[in-house]
Design an enzyme around this catalytic site. Sequence first.
Site, PDB file in Angstrom:
ATOM      1  N   HIS A 151      -6.785  -5.792  -0.869  1.00 49.74           N
ATOM      2  CA  HIS A 151      -5.706  -4.824  -0.718  1.00 49.74           C
ATOM      3  C   HIS A 151      -4.641  -5.373   0.231  1.00 49.74           C
ATOM      4  CE1 HIS A 151      -3.718  -1.014  -0.921  1.00 49.74           C
ATOM      5  NE2 HIS A 151      -3.867  -0.782   0.362  1.00 49.74           N
ATOM      6  N   SER A 162       0.850  -1.192   0.000  1.00 47.12           N
ATOM      7  CA  SER A 162       0.000   0.000   0.000  1.00 47.12           C
ATOM      8  C   SER A 162       0.891   1.250   0.000  1.00 47.12           C
ATOM      9  CB  SER A 162      -0.962  -0.037   1.182  1.00 47.12           C
ATOM     10  OG  SER A 162      -1.950   0.942   1.042  1.00 47.12           O
ATOM     11  N   ASP A 202      -8.278  -5.773  -5.527  1.00 48.77           N
ATOM     12  CA  ASP A 202      -7.914  -4.654  -4.642  1.00 48.77           C
ATOM     13  C   ASP A 202      -8.895  -3.502  -4.800  1.00 48.77           C
ATOM     14  OD1 ASP A 202      -6.763  -2.423  -3.399  1.00 48.77           O
ATOM     15  OD2 ASP A 202      -4.731  -3.135  -3.774  1.00 48.77           O
TER      16      ASP A 202
END
Length: 530
Positions: free
Chosen positions: A444, A187, A405
């Site tokens: 994610h 991320s 995601d």
Amino acid sequence: MVRHTLAGLLVATVPLVGQVATPAGGTPCTSLGALTIPTVTIKSASLVAAGPFTPPNRPGAEETTISLPAHCRVEATARPTSDSEIRFEVWIPPADAWNGKFEGVGNGGYAGAIAYAALAAGLRRGYAVASTDTGHTGDDMKFGQGHPEKIIDWAYRAIHVTTEAAKLIVRDAQGRFADHAYFVGCSTGGHQALSEAQRYPEDYDGIIAGDPAHNRIRQTFGFLSSWIATHGADGKAIIPHAKLPVITKAVVDACDAIDGLKDGIIDDPRRCHFDPSKLACKSVDDPGCLTPPQVEAARKMYDGTKSPRTGELIYSGWPRGSEGFGETAIQGWGQYVMNPAEPMRVDFFRHFLFHDPNWDYRTIDWDRDLAYAEQKLSFMNAVERDLTPFKKRGGKLLMYTGWADPVVPPMDTIAYYDAVVKAMGGLEKTREFNRFFLAPGMGHCREGTGPNQFDMLAALEQWVEKGVAPDRVIASHATGGKVDRTRPLCPYPLVARHKGMGSIDDAANFACVAAPPPALPAKSTTSAMR
Ligand SMILES: [Ca+2]
């Protein structure tokens, strides 16, 4: 950009009267505070016994008490500018438990906190590890108002200065530099990983960039346009949260078999063209169907952010299959688009870009304001596609992303990798140092219906230290802590295909093969990567 080098920062160790050398020739932990590093203040250095450790983060942070092996804990602050206040920690195993290596770990969101869980994971593997709060406290973006240097610290500088200082602290503690340095992040950590490869290629021998939010400015524009497209004038989400899993179920039912295997996973959502109107309510609204505004809102989530003037794609849409695949807000469109009371990261515009806390997001001009942001705050991105310096110094880069995601669209990460391939002279020359693994059905950074647990660091160690490049990485899926499926993740553009015999839950029965590229939808426009 000023590039500091380790040689330029060297190091005066103040001689200590009566210092007792450790067996490995390093400085005892509690004496590490005497190390002098320009712009760095070592606040404390203390031996921590094996046992439970409660991270000192703000209440409500994800980390709770964690169990740690014995180590030396160093807390320090770097101030590369007069407005910088970059806190970081370095955790160093005792010499006989040290694997001889250093690991820098990445952050999430706008950070503002040291990543203690990631530090713990590295320490347990024998690494000396470092993490920074990136120069401010807390996840909200008000810290940038009137503090341009703090925005730079967050964007890329804090990771770099932490890396250089931590390497010196580890050297002092162990009596030698680490043999290898790795960076691991997902991320924002993936953004930081790519930034290191692009801006400071000497910092790390091996880098893992997961679900990288590195096209940061356009991602922020994507959050804004998606929120506006999916919320009514009353500020309420047009699609109720309970309907998101209904959409995912319909998407998977429609597209699961396109990859040749009915396994509940869409292998490549680019091949799935499910239209939400398939769920249109026949007459009255009910929990299993979509009203016309809900159909339109879902379409806009898939379509991405486009210039109203030119139709050019500003930022990829979110993939089919990412709508709602689990219970929590991050397992779908909830956390970053549907649930927030105002557009996610709207404070980017207020505090970083326009310096106007009252800025009204409905006044956005998609072309003018995007051009302004990318000119004024380009350092917030890490989109350089020419990675020649990193390749030349022998660096290895592993990228991965979840095909479901809902925070960083995988199509944007693919666009970046494709751009790198082009800049680096083709796929084969890129594969020599940079491989990209897409995980079907993963959200994610983690979770999802597809196999989503894997050890990229082990694969990277083999590549950096033994020269064995990963041709596949085994991923597993667990339910209630019990593994119920394994699959290989394949280096893009290869895909995992069942060999036709044996369990579809066993990675051994899959091969990584070339697949024809997906047909592009008719209205596809230019890539967001410049
Ligand atoms: Ca399938």
